[in-house]
Design a protein around this motif. Structure first.
Motif, PDB file in Angstrom:
ATOM      1  N   UNK A  57       0.853  -1.554  -0.229  1.00 58.49           N
ATOM      2  CA  UNK A  57       0.207   0.001   0.168  1.00 58.49           C
ATOM      3  C   UNK A  57       1.027   0.844   0.237  1.00 58.49           C
ATOM      4  N   UNK A  58       2.404   0.864   1.020  1.00 58.46           N
ATOM      5  CA  UNK A  58       2.587   2.151   0.325  1.00 58.46           C
ATOM      6  C   UNK A  58       3.429   2.806  -0.721  1.00 58.46           C
ATOM      7  N   UNK A  59       4.138   1.163  -1.027  1.00 63.17           N
ATOM      8  CA  UNK A  59       4.769   1.536  -2.798  1.00 63.17           C
ATOM      9  C   UNK A  59       3.416   2.032  -3.566  1.00 63.17           C
ATOM     10  N   UNK A  60       2.260   1.422  -3.423  1.00 63.65           N
ATOM     11  CA  UNK A  60       1.051   1.370  -4.513  1.00 63.65           C
ATOM     12  C   UNK A  60       0.877   3.019  -4.221  1.00 63.65           C
ATOM     13  N   UNK A  61       0.513   3.851  -3.381  1.00 59.04           N
ATOM     14  CA  UNK A  61       0.507   4.937  -2.825  1.00 59.04           C
ATOM     15  C   UNK A  61       1.651   6.237  -4.099  1.00 59.04           C
ATOM     16  N   UNK A  62       2.795   5.499  -3.701  1.00 61.30           N
ATOM     17  CA  UNK A  62       3.988   6.471  -4.062  1.00 61.30           C
ATOM     18  C   UNK A  62       4.147   5.610  -5.645  1.00 61.30           C
ATOM     19  N   UNK A  63       3.916   5.337  -6.074  1.00 58.16           N
ATOM     20  CA  UNK A  63       3.993   4.759  -7.577  1.00 58.16           C
ATOM     21  C   UNK A  63       2.731   5.429  -8.398  1.00 58.16           C
ATOM     22  N   UNK A  64       1.112   6.436  -7.971  1.00 59.22           N
ATOM     23  CA  UNK A  64       0.785   6.214  -8.074  1.00 59.22           C
ATOM     24  C   UNK A  64       0.447   7.722  -8.372  1.00 59.22           C
ATOM     25  N   UNK A  65       0.922   8.349  -7.441  1.00 59.46           N
ATOM     26  CA  UNK A  65       1.698   9.719  -6.658  1.00 59.46           C
ATOM     27  C   UNK A  65       2.323  10.088  -7.641  1.00 59.46           C
ATOM     28  N   UNK A  66       3.660   9.503  -7.781  1.00 60.39           N
ATOM     29  CA  UNK A  66       4.582   9.770  -8.325  1.00 60.39           C
ATOM     30  C   UNK A  66       4.710   9.423 -10.245  1.00 60.39           C
ATOM     31  N   UNK A  67       4.189   8.619  -9.932  1.00 61.01           N
ATOM     32  CA  UNK A  67       3.894   7.681 -11.955  1.00 61.01           C
ATOM     33  C   UNK A  67       5.458   7.140 -12.009  1.00 61.01           C
ATOM     34  N   UNK A  68       6.205   6.734 -10.904  1.00 63.99           N
ATOM     35  CA  UNK A  68       7.631   6.296 -10.834  1.00 63.99           C
ATOM     36  C   UNK A  68       7.747   5.141 -10.800  1.00 63.99           C
ATOM     37  N   UNK A  69       6.428   3.870 -11.270  1.00 66.35           N
ATOM     38  CA  UNK A  69       6.801   2.372 -10.882  1.00 66.35           C
ATOM     39  C   UNK A  69       7.810   2.051 -11.401  1.00 66.35           C
ATOM     40  N   UNK A  70       8.215   2.325 -12.654  1.00 65.96           N
ATOM     41  CA  UNK A  70       9.618   1.342 -12.174  1.00 65.96           C
ATOM     42  C   UNK A  70      11.113   1.617 -11.913  1.00 65.96           C
ATOM     43  N   UNK A  71      10.544   2.758 -11.250  1.00 69.59           N
ATOM     44  CA  UNK A  71      11.945   3.238 -10.298  1.00 69.59           C
ATOM     45  C   UNK A  71      12.042   2.836  -9.103  1.00 69.59           C
ATOM     46  N   UNK A  72      10.590   2.666  -8.515  1.00 72.87           N
ATOM     47  CA  UNK A  72       9.859   1.706  -7.083  1.00 72.87           C
ATOM     48  C   UNK A  72      10.333   0.091  -7.572  1.00 72.87           C
ATOM     49  N   UNK A  73      10.459  -0.244  -9.082  1.00 71.36           N
ATOM     50  CA  UNK A  73      10.745  -1.881  -9.051  1.00 71.36           C
ATOM     51  C   UNK A  73      12.395  -2.151  -8.874  1.00 71.36           C
ATOM     52  N   UNK A  74      12.686  -1.042  -9.334  1.00 73.53           N
ATOM     53  CA  UNK A  74      14.369  -1.356  -8.999  1.00 73.53           C
ATOM     54  C   UNK A  74      14.456  -1.203  -7.759  1.00 73.53           C
ATOM     55  N   UNK A  75      14.416  -0.556  -7.321  1.00 77.04           N
ATOM     56  CA  UNK A  75      15.478  -0.094  -6.071  1.00 77.04           C
ATOM     57  C   UNK A  75      14.416  -0.813  -5.359  1.00 77.04           C
ATOM     58  N   UNK A  76      13.273  -1.539  -4.993  1.00 76.90           N
ATOM     59  CA  UNK A  76      12.608  -2.308  -4.297  1.00 76.90           C
ATOM     60  C   UNK A  76      13.979  -3.935  -4.867  1.00 76.90           C
TER      61      UNK A  76
END
Length: 382
Positions: A57-76
């Motif tokens: 939920x934290x990462x999902x909100x951050x992905x929707x808010x920033x649109x930087x989903x691929x950066x989240x995937x790589x960081x994760x």
């Protein structure tokens, strides 16, 4: 329309589910190898699942808010690798609990965001999702068979190194993926925000059933390998049995687009839950009969394959384009809550009630989900 990066998306699913193939059958076995009792094993296995209550939920909100989903995937992916590497320092219960929580916080950042990226690449080809996702199942098969054979030859002391090698593959795969964003659709507006969409008829019932389904998987993912070892099966055979279930899942993925043309999401989900109830009864009472065990493993096509594909389609249909990340994250979260509760109850009941009653409880949970989904979800074809 740009060309679909089929092999890049498929390759990432392959490595991601290689990790699941290394943890689902062998993580509890490794903890048993270290000498922990069943209650402590259940707690350690539950910790990563509990992190799914928070992290997606934290990462999902951050992905929707920033649109930087691929950066989240790589960081994760990177943080998952470095977090799990801490296992090389110490293997006490408290240290392992910390590692389970830390690496899971980043690992669960990955999949829900990657599902959104995949569906964004597919656009109006969403029915091809199962053709890409099946490579994750192939990765799972590759790992359970390979590690099952490996641990017949070498000690389980090699287990952490195998995990770290797979995590390095996830990091490499994440760097190969092109980005994509969900396209705003005129026929699917935002519909008033995430919580309003969540209150649509049947949506909350669906998420409750997701939790029940994963709760019912608790004994399977936590103790199946230990259960089968106690019945006299070798680790190599156990790996092949895990793989058989996922082979059935792959075959289901291949035909799933056609299945969804003939049956509604409610029908597919209800059938998946009902077959899960049957499967857990068979594993709890008849696993010493190889023919029955083979049939029960083939039912994985329903208990995971058809359930997961129908669930992904349901989430995509239930939320607007700007809430896709949160919808997928909530799916992961409820799965985590159910999985954690399943691991915990099975850890405490395995010795006190025994394997049979532990699997009977799982069967009852799946049966309850069957009734809820059949009565509360509206008919909808994918």
């Amino acid at each position: 329309m740009t060309a679909l990066p089929y092999w890049r998306l498929s390759g990432f699913y392959f490595f991601y589910f290689c990790l699941l193939g290394a943890t689902a059958p062998f993580l509890a076995l490794y903890f048993a190898h270290l000498g922990f009792p069943s209650a402590r094993i259940g707690e350690l296995v539950a910790i990563p699942m509990l992190m799914r209550c928070l992290a997606p939920n934290l990462w999902g909100w951050l992905g929707d808010y920033t649109g930087r989903r691929l950066a989240i995937v790589r960081l994760g992916a990177v943080c998952t690798l470095f977090s799990f590497a801490l296992i090389l320092i110490d293997k006490s219960y408290a240290w392992l609990a910390l590692i389970m929580a830390l690496h899971a916080f980043f690992w669960h950042a990955i999949l829900s965001q990657f599902e959104v990226i995949t569906l964004a690449h597919l656009q109006d080809q969403a029915s091809r999702y199962s053709q890409i996702r099946l490579w994750g199942s192939i990765g799972f098969i590759f790992t359970v068979v390979g590690l099952g054979k490996l641990f017949d030859w070498v000690s389980l002391d090699a287990y952490p190194l195998a995990i770290l090698l797979i995590m390095a593959g996830i990091v490499a795969g994440s760097g190969w993926i092109p980005n994509a964003q969900p396209q705003t659709s005129e026929d699917r507006p935002d519909r008033g925000g995430f919580f309003r969409q969540l209150r649509q008829p049947g949506v909350l019932a669906f998420y409750l059933c997701v939790g029940l389904m994963q709760l019912s998987h608790g004994p399977y993912y936590t103790f199946l390998t230990i259960h089968l070892e106690a019945l006299g099966y070798s680790r190599g055979v156990i790996g092949l049995l895990w793989a058989l279930g996922v082979v059935a899942e792959v075959l289901l993925f291949i035909v799933m687009a056609r299945v969804l043309c003939y049956f509604s999401l409610r029908q597919v989900l209800a059938a998946s839950f009902l077959l899960a109830a049957l499967r857990w009864l068979l594993l709890g009472t008849q696993a010493d009969h190889l023919s029955v065990l083979l049939f029960a493993q083939l039912l994985h096509a329903a208990t995971f394959g058809s359930f997961h594909v129908a669930a992904i389609h349901f989430v995509q249909r239930s939320f607007g384009d700007r809430q896709q990340g949160q919808g997928q994250a909530l799916y992961a979260t409820l799965a985590g809550v159910g999985g954690a509760l399943g691991a915990l109850y099975s850890g405490y009941s395995w010795n006190s009630l025994g394997p049979v009653w532990t699997f009977v409880i799982a069967s009852l949970a799946a049966l309850a989900a069957t009734v809820i989904i059949a009565t509360r979800l509206k008919e909808e074809r994918a």
